[in-house]
Enzyme design. Structure first.
Site, PDB file in Angstrom:
ATOM      1  N   HIS A  19     -53.242  43.145  14.462  1.00 33.90           N
ATOM      2  CA  HIS A  19     -52.182  43.141  15.662  1.00 33.90           C
ATOM      3  C   HIS A  19     -53.646  42.410  16.386  1.00 33.90           C
ATOM      4  O   HIS A  19     -54.936  42.143  16.336  1.00 33.90           O
ATOM      5  CB  HIS A  19     -51.718  43.906  16.502  1.00 33.90           C
ATOM      6  CG  HIS A  19     -52.492  45.382  16.506  1.00 33.90           C
ATOM      7  ND1 HIS A  19     -53.108  45.792  17.521  1.00 33.90           N
ATOM      8  CD2 HIS A  19     -52.396  46.334  15.702  1.00 33.90           C
ATOM      9  CE1 HIS A  19     -53.958  47.211  17.230  1.00 33.90           C
ATOM     10  NE2 HIS A  19     -53.327  47.470  16.220  1.00 33.90           N
ATOM     11  N   SER A 259     -49.701  46.608  23.580  1.00 32.42           N
ATOM     12  CA  SER A 259     -49.501  47.909  22.682  1.00 32.42           C
ATOM     13  C   SER A 259     -48.867  47.065  21.192  1.00 32.42           C
ATOM     14  O   SER A 259     -49.108  45.506  20.894  1.00 32.42           O
ATOM     15  CB  SER A 259     -48.293  48.408  22.558  1.00 32.42           C
ATOM     16  OG  SER A 259     -47.153  48.617  21.756  1.00 32.42           O
ATOM     17  N   LYS A 260     -49.559  47.911  19.753  1.00 31.34           N
ATOM     18  CA  LYS A 260     -49.357  46.875  18.595  1.00 31.34           C
ATOM     19  C   LYS A 260     -48.114  46.625  18.607  1.00 31.34           C
ATOM     20  O   LYS A 260     -47.223  45.425  17.311  1.00 31.34           O
ATOM     21  CB  LYS A 260     -50.441  47.514  17.417  1.00 31.34           C
ATOM     22  CG  LYS A 260     -49.492  48.711  16.981  1.00 31.34           C
ATOM     23  CD  LYS A 260     -50.616  49.806  16.221  1.00 31.34           C
ATOM     24  CE  LYS A 260     -49.983  50.733  16.392  1.00 31.34           C
ATOM     25  NZ  LYS A 260     -51.134  51.888  16.014  1.00 31.34           N
ATOM     26  N   ARG A 261     -47.258  47.099  19.245  1.00 32.65           N
ATOM     27  CA  ARG A 261     -45.648  46.556  18.917  1.00 32.65           C
ATOM     28  C   ARG A 261     -45.638  45.824  19.653  1.00 32.65           C
ATOM     29  O   ARG A 261     -44.030  45.006  19.321  1.00 32.65           O
ATOM     30  CB  ARG A 261     -44.830  47.972  19.262  1.00 32.65           C
ATOM     31  CG  ARG A 261     -44.843  48.554  17.679  1.00 32.65           C
ATOM     32  CD  ARG A 261     -44.225  49.525  18.202  1.00 32.65           C
ATOM     33  NE  ARG A 261     -44.639  51.231  19.059  1.00 32.65           N
ATOM     34  CZ  ARG A 261     -45.638  51.460  19.204  1.00 32.65           C
ATOM     35  NH1 ARG A 261     -46.392  52.079  17.845  1.00 32.65           N
ATOM     36  NH2 ARG A 261     -46.957  52.687  20.249  1.00 32.65           N
ATOM     37  N   ASP A 262     -46.578  45.694  20.396  1.00 32.01           N
ATOM     38  CA  ASP A 262     -45.631  44.062  21.642  1.00 32.01           C
ATOM     39  C   ASP A 262     -45.696  42.984  20.727  1.00 32.01           C
ATOM     40  O   ASP A 262     -46.854  42.947  20.105  1.00 32.01           O
ATOM     41  CB  ASP A 262     -46.693  43.745  22.204  1.00 32.01           C
ATOM     42  CG  ASP A 262     -46.355  44.887  23.817  1.00 32.01           C
ATOM     43  OD1 ASP A 262     -45.440  45.082  23.710  1.00 32.01           O
ATOM     44  OD2 ASP A 262     -47.098  45.146  24.405  1.00 32.01           O
TER      45      ASP A 262
END
Ligand code: GLU
Ligand code: ZN
Length: 491
Positions: A19, A259-262
């Site tokens: 990311h 966030s790395k999940r975005d």
């Protein structure tokens, strides 16, 4: 001042997809190493078997290679401190944990999770610091024997010195941590598995890292690591404490921490959209650093020449997609045409090989490419910009059709067809004259007159310069497409 002794490390855990935050950290380390003529160490922190994956490891290597962020020591490159995967270094950590225990720098902690929680709650309720309370720091031999007899599992806990820890952060200046805010912490699990808190500074020490540049989220582990380092120095394992620099947070939409999940944090997304590696690196380098007050587009060589960790700003950086795209567009324009045409290949040959089975028209592509190069923000946009050349018929885009094919469009198209048929097809100007004349015949300015022609021929209301596009498509196909549009209008 260049310093060839600089040794930095990039040490991700192989979990999930690479990311933006991760790549920014890799980039700053790399730029700092290259600026100084120092060494970039790439280490894989894969001690968490439950979360780490081989797929993620492959992707990390592949992403760094795509970006051109090379490493001097690490996986596949080797080096004097190999292996560079922590999963292959377990014996080293076990031995050092033993030495820390033997030297009194660490101790066994027998507290159960429930006991820790109960005491934490009580401390909170009483308004006392709620970290580990030192319960097992000074157990007597009898107490230890009793816990052992109970069969209690024990973790290894590092004994924080009862002193204030101060260090000068390369980005934030002098930082001070008092002992009550940094309690003793676990370094080895009860099952013998070493934790990040141990393996990360141990490897930094063994690999002789001089500068630890990493995200601000890790700032709270730094006083612990400084203390551990001091112990390692006393044990003759480490030489000196590295300098630390904590890179600012990257904020995403709505000023929330990215966030790395975005989804917009995923490196693969930018790669798939056709960002150039140098465009993306340029943009990511601006997340916390700036090149100069009046220039934000620069080459990788310029970045290396100018980059200094001392110029990194402590304030949170904002991820701005529009700016990233604008910078990428600049880098696309900077390519020589040859490189540009090759860089577009993934977005051309694959789709159009299916659509036009007779093969890809290289001559048409080379003719249109210079017109596209000045207009793209990302390479994937090339497909929609040139598909009219390679498809049997233009794409059907209803919105474009509705917008351009208003009443009267048929009359205009009939006149335009006549004029185009008689025009000089080796001159875009002559084609423009033809459409201009058709427009005049119907009381329309060029913009209004060319819209139905564009949609008839390309399928879309927006695209590359129309007359150059028609010239490259050729007389026969252009006239046939106008005929087809007229038939559709009549139908
Ligand atoms: N493996 C750690 C992480 O990915 C490295 C942190 C550090 O740079 O110290 O968060
Ligand atoms: Zn304990």
């Amino acid at each position: 001042m260049a310093n060839a002794n600089v040794r930095v490390r990039f040490c991700p855990s192989p979990t999930g997809n690479p990311h933006v935050g991760l790549v920014r950290t890799a980039l700053f380390n790399w730029a700092f190493a290259r600026h100084n003529g120092g060494t970039m160490v790439f280490r894989i922190e894969d001690t968490d078997a439950a979360r780490d994956s081989e797929e993620s490891y492959r992707q990390l290597l592949d992403s760094l290679r795509w970006l051109g962020l090379d490493w001097d020591e690490g996986p596949e490159a080797g080096g004097p401190h190999a292996p560079y995967r922590q999963s292959e270094r377990m014996d080293i950590y076990r031995e050092i944990a033993e030495k820390l225990l033997a030297g009194g720098y660490a101790y066994h902690c027998y507290c159960s999770a429930q006991e820790l929680e109960a005491r934490r709650d009580a401390a909170r309720a009483a308004g006392r610091p709620s970290g580990y309370d030192g319960h097992c720091r000074e157990l007597t031999d009898e107490q230890v024997a009793a816990y052992r007899a109970e069969g209690r599992p024990a973790i290894v806990r590092f004994r924080m010195p009862d002193e204030t820890i101060t260090f000068t952060d390369l980005v934030r200046g002098e930082l001070t941590f008092t002992p009550e805010n940094v309690p003793d912490y676990g370094i080895v699990r009860a099952n013998g598995a070493p934790l990040y808190t141990l393996v990360n500074p141990v490897d930094d020490a063994l690999m002789e890292i001089t500068h630890v540049l990493r995200g601000e989220d890790l700032l709270s582990s730094t006083p612990r690591q400084v203390a551990l380092y001091k112990a390692l120095i006393e044990l003759g394992i480490a030489k000196e404490i590295p300098a630390f620099g904590h890179l600012p947070y990257v904020m995403g939409e709505g000023n929330k921490k990215l966030s790395k999940r975005d989804p917009e944090a995923s490196l693969n997304l930018y790669r798939e959209r056709g960002f150039l590696p140098e465009g993306l690196l340029n943009y990511l380098s601006l997340l916390g650093w700036s090149f100069s007050a009046d220039q934000d587009v620069f080459s990788v060589a310029e970045l290396i020449e100018k980059f200094d960790i001392a110029d990194v700003n402590a304030n949170p950086a904002r991820f701005d997609l529009k700016k990233a795209e604008a910078i990428n567009a600049d880098h696309i324009r900077r390519l020589d045409v040859e490189t540009f045409t090759q860089a577009c290949a993934p977005w051309l040959r694959a789709p159009f090989a299916n659509w036009a089975p007779e093969g890809f028209d290289t001559a048409a592509w080379e003719a249109i490419a210079p017109h596209a190069q000045t207009r793209l923000t990302v390479l994937s946009d090339i497909t929609a910009n040139v598909d009219f050349l390679f498809l049997e018929a233009p794409v059907e885009d209803e919105a474009s059709w509705a917008k351009a094919m208003k009443p009267g469009a048929d009359a205009l198209l009939i006149t335009a067809r006549e004029k185009l048929e008689a025009a000089n097809w080796h001159s875009a100007d002559s084609l423009k004259e033809a459409v201009l004349a058709a427009g005049e015949a119907h009381g329309l300015k060029l913009g209004k007159a060319q819209a139905p022609v564009r949609v008839a021929v390309t399928g879309r209301t927006v695209g590359l310069p129309l007359f150059e596009s028609l010239e490259i498509l050729g007389r026969e196909k252009t006239l046939a497409r106008i005929d087809a549009a007229l038939a559709k209008l009549a139908g």
